[in-house]
Design an enzyme around this catalytic site. Structure first.
Site, PDB file in Angstrom:
ATOM      1  N   ASP A 114       0.828  -1.178  -0.042  1.00  0.00           N
ATOM      2  CA  ASP A 114       0.031   0.094   0.066  1.00  0.00           C
ATOM      3  C   ASP A 114       1.006   1.248  -0.006  1.00  0.00           C
ATOM      4  O   ASP A 114       0.216   2.282   0.403  1.00  0.00           O
ATOM      5  CB  ASP A 114      -0.896   0.261   1.254  1.00  0.00           C
ATOM      6  CG  ASP A 114      -2.242  -0.728   0.997  1.00  0.00           C
ATOM      7  OD1 ASP A 114      -2.408  -1.177  -0.005  1.00  0.00           O
ATOM      8  OD2 ASP A 114      -3.204  -0.755   1.768  1.00  0.00           O
ATOM      9  N   ASP A 175       7.871  -6.472   9.370  1.00  0.00           N
ATOM     10  CA  ASP A 175       9.132  -6.260  10.266  1.00  0.00           C
ATOM     11  C   ASP A 175       9.169  -7.751  10.811  1.00  0.00           C
ATOM     12  O   ASP A 175      10.057  -7.731  11.707  1.00  0.00           O
ATOM     13  CB  ASP A 175       9.059  -5.406  11.273  1.00  0.00           C
ATOM     14  CG  ASP A 175       7.782  -5.484  12.336  1.00  0.00           C
ATOM     15  OD1 ASP A 175       6.672  -5.631  11.849  1.00  0.00           O
ATOM     16  OD2 ASP A 175       8.102  -5.530  13.404  1.00  0.00           O
ATOM     17  N   ASP A 267      -7.671  -7.943  13.337  1.00  0.00           N
ATOM     18  CA  ASP A 267      -7.115  -9.104  13.792  1.00  0.00           C
ATOM     19  C   ASP A 267      -7.940 -10.111  14.742  1.00  0.00           C
ATOM     20  O   ASP A 267      -8.450 -10.847  14.913  1.00  0.00           O
ATOM     21  CB  ASP A 267      -5.699  -9.307  14.213  1.00  0.00           C
ATOM     22  CG  ASP A 267      -5.348  -8.000  14.982  1.00  0.00           C
ATOM     23  OD1 ASP A 267      -6.133  -7.474  15.607  1.00  0.00           O
ATOM     24  OD2 ASP A 267      -3.877  -7.585  15.193  1.00  0.00           O
TER      25      ASP A 267
END
Length: 505
Positions: A114, A175, A267
């Site tokens: 994005d 990450d 989530d």
């Protein structure tokens, strides 16, 4: 004289009754938090003593290639990597995903980029092309807008035709760097146990030693995985998906309606909906995925706002849906509403800030308000020890951790209020800045940002609360008959240090 009389009346008729009302409420909440903490640790002790590892509870067999069929007996796995302008870490996550040990024709790596920076977009495309030339089935997908942020990107990624051939999807933030055997250790749980929907791995922090702030974050998150995730997995086969380092069964996701962007905790939203459909989750503590902690205070504050505001907002939206659910037993519904949401995501933040940073300091001005010793020393000491056990190497930092957690409780309380009331920042999403701390030598030229001046680093809320608590400490030192001023002085100093920006890197 009239003003003095008015102040005395206000004190006796308003302030003292309010404090006397707040104290028992705080005491009850402290007991609820303590009981919840004891319960989780008893479950963890049970797991350790009786060696109740996931491999003993669920069937697990290593995948082996069929001599005749090759890797065709392996299921198709999709690996999704959502990212946004991740200059410092995109190579790490893409490289780690492409190094996963799995038959090449049974693996699809999907980079959901994005990014809005043309330079970074070009570098991500080049990285994907590099791995594609090595035989990896890697796709770089982009959208016209960032609608729904991470949830929107994941949802859009699931719409591509090639996803339909996949059985499972592994998700890693930009990450995160899974070990090459990650799929080999997690996917068998899903293959051999059709009732399982999610396999969640633990996070391991590559930059925990970066500064004192990252050490304290490590302590909090290690406890989250050791106690909350472990106990939820063992006792209820349910816990909150951490948004990354997990493998989902696509059929379970589709049954629950897939990704939704109604909150900033997509989530957790997905996990609760899948859990309410009767699916089970398993947390595997022995599998660790390397990741990076925010080492800048501003980035950490934004992250904590999202992590406290989102669950509170989801609690508001889903409470009635959980109550009216017919697929799961009443005990699981009670666990989700009371333990998972109400105690751990709502009242613990209110209690920590208002009791230790407002009610307790203010009580020094009012001798009529009595706060029992067990609530200020014994219970907090036990809860702190429970947390410290998760990171033995940082035990000597436990005092700093307590003070820092109380400071962050202010931001979590604000975020929780906004989430419950659906305030203006309820859907604010600020991507946590990654600095590529996992790299010993930087792979890419770094963009040097101008240093912020002292005025730009100032955090007015922390400074104001710190000054107030310091005044309370001085008053208690001069006129009190307890040693409460010692704690208040340290807590005030912690607020002021955070307020002037001397925390983190």
């Amino acid at each position: 004289m009239e003003t003095l009389w008015y102040l005395r009346e206000t004190r006796s008729l308003l302030i003292v009754p309010i404090l006397k009302c707040l104290v028992p409420i705080c005491l009850v909440i402290s007991l609820l938090v303590f009981v919840e903490s004891v319960y989780m640790n008893i479950v963890v002790i049970y797991v350790k003593l009786f060696k109740r590892k996931p491999e003993k509870i669920y069937k697990w067999e290593a995948m082996k290639e069929d001599i005749e069929q090759g890797g065709q007996n392996f299921p198709m796995v999709l690996v999704q990597i959502p990212m946004y302008n991740e200059r410092e870490v995109f190579q790490l996550s893409i490289g780690a995903a492409c190094r996963l040990i799995w038959p090449l024709d049974r693996l699809i790596v999907q980079v959901l980029d994005d990014s809005t920076d043309p330079t970074i977009m070009e570098m991500v495309s080049m990285e994907c092309a590099k791995w594609a030339s090595k035989g990896i089935n890697i796709k770089c997908e982009r959208r016209d807008n960032r609608s729904g942020y991470k949830a929107g990107a994941l949802k859009q990624g699931m719409r591509h035709s090639y996803v339909k051939q996949c059985n499972y999807v592994a998700i890693f933030d930009a990450d995160f760097q899974p070990e090459p055997d990650y799929l080999q250790r997690t996917v068998p749980f899903l293959i051999h146990n059709p009732e399982l929907a999610l396999v969640q791995a633990r996070w391991k922090f590559v930059n925990a030693n970066k500064c004192l702030m990252t050490r304290m974050q490590e302590m909090s998150l290690n406890y989250h995985f050791m106690a909350e995730q472990e106990s939820g997995s063992t006792r209820h086969a349910f816990f909150g998906f951490n948004g990354t380092a997990g493998v989902w069964r696509l059929a379970a996701m589709e049954e629950a309606g897939g990704w939704k962007d109604r909150t900033t905790v997509e989530d957790m939203d997905l996990a609760v909906r899948v859990g309410l459909h009767g699916w089970k989750f398993v947390f595997v503590n022995d599998i660790a995925v390397k990741s990076e902690l925010p080492s800048q205070f501003k980035a950490f504050r934004f992250q904590q706002h999202r992590w406290s505001c989102g669950p509170a907002n989801l609690f508001r939206k889903m409470t009635m849906e959980i109550i009216h659910n017919k697929r799961v037993k009443i005990w699981k519904k009670l666990y989700v509403i009371y333990s998972f949401f109400f105690v751990r995501k709502i009242i613990v933040h209110f209690f920590t800030f208002f009791f230790y940073c407002v009610v307790l300091p203010t009580s020094v001005f009012f001798n009529e308000v009595n706060i029992p010793t067990w609530s200020t020393i014994y219970l907090p000491l036990m809860i702190t020890l429970f947390n410290a056990i998760a990171t033995p190497r940082s035990f000597y930092l436990v005092v700093f951790w307590v003070l820092f957690e109380n400071v962050m409780a202010m931001h979590r309380t604000k975020g929780t209020f906004i989430g419950l009331l659906e305030g203006g920042r309820v859907n604010e999403w600020v991507v946590t800045e990654k600095l590529g701390d996992a790299l010993e030598t930087k792979l890419l030229p770094q963009v040097k940002k101008p240093r912020n001046g002292i005025l730009q680093r100032l955090n007015s809320k922390e400074i104001m609360v710190g000054i107030y608590i310091l005044c309370c400490a001085c008053y208690d030192f001069a006129f009190g008959n307890t040693l409460l001023y010692i704690y208040l002085s340290m807590q005030a100093l912690a607020f002021i240090i955070c307020g002037v920006g001397f925390v983190g890197t």
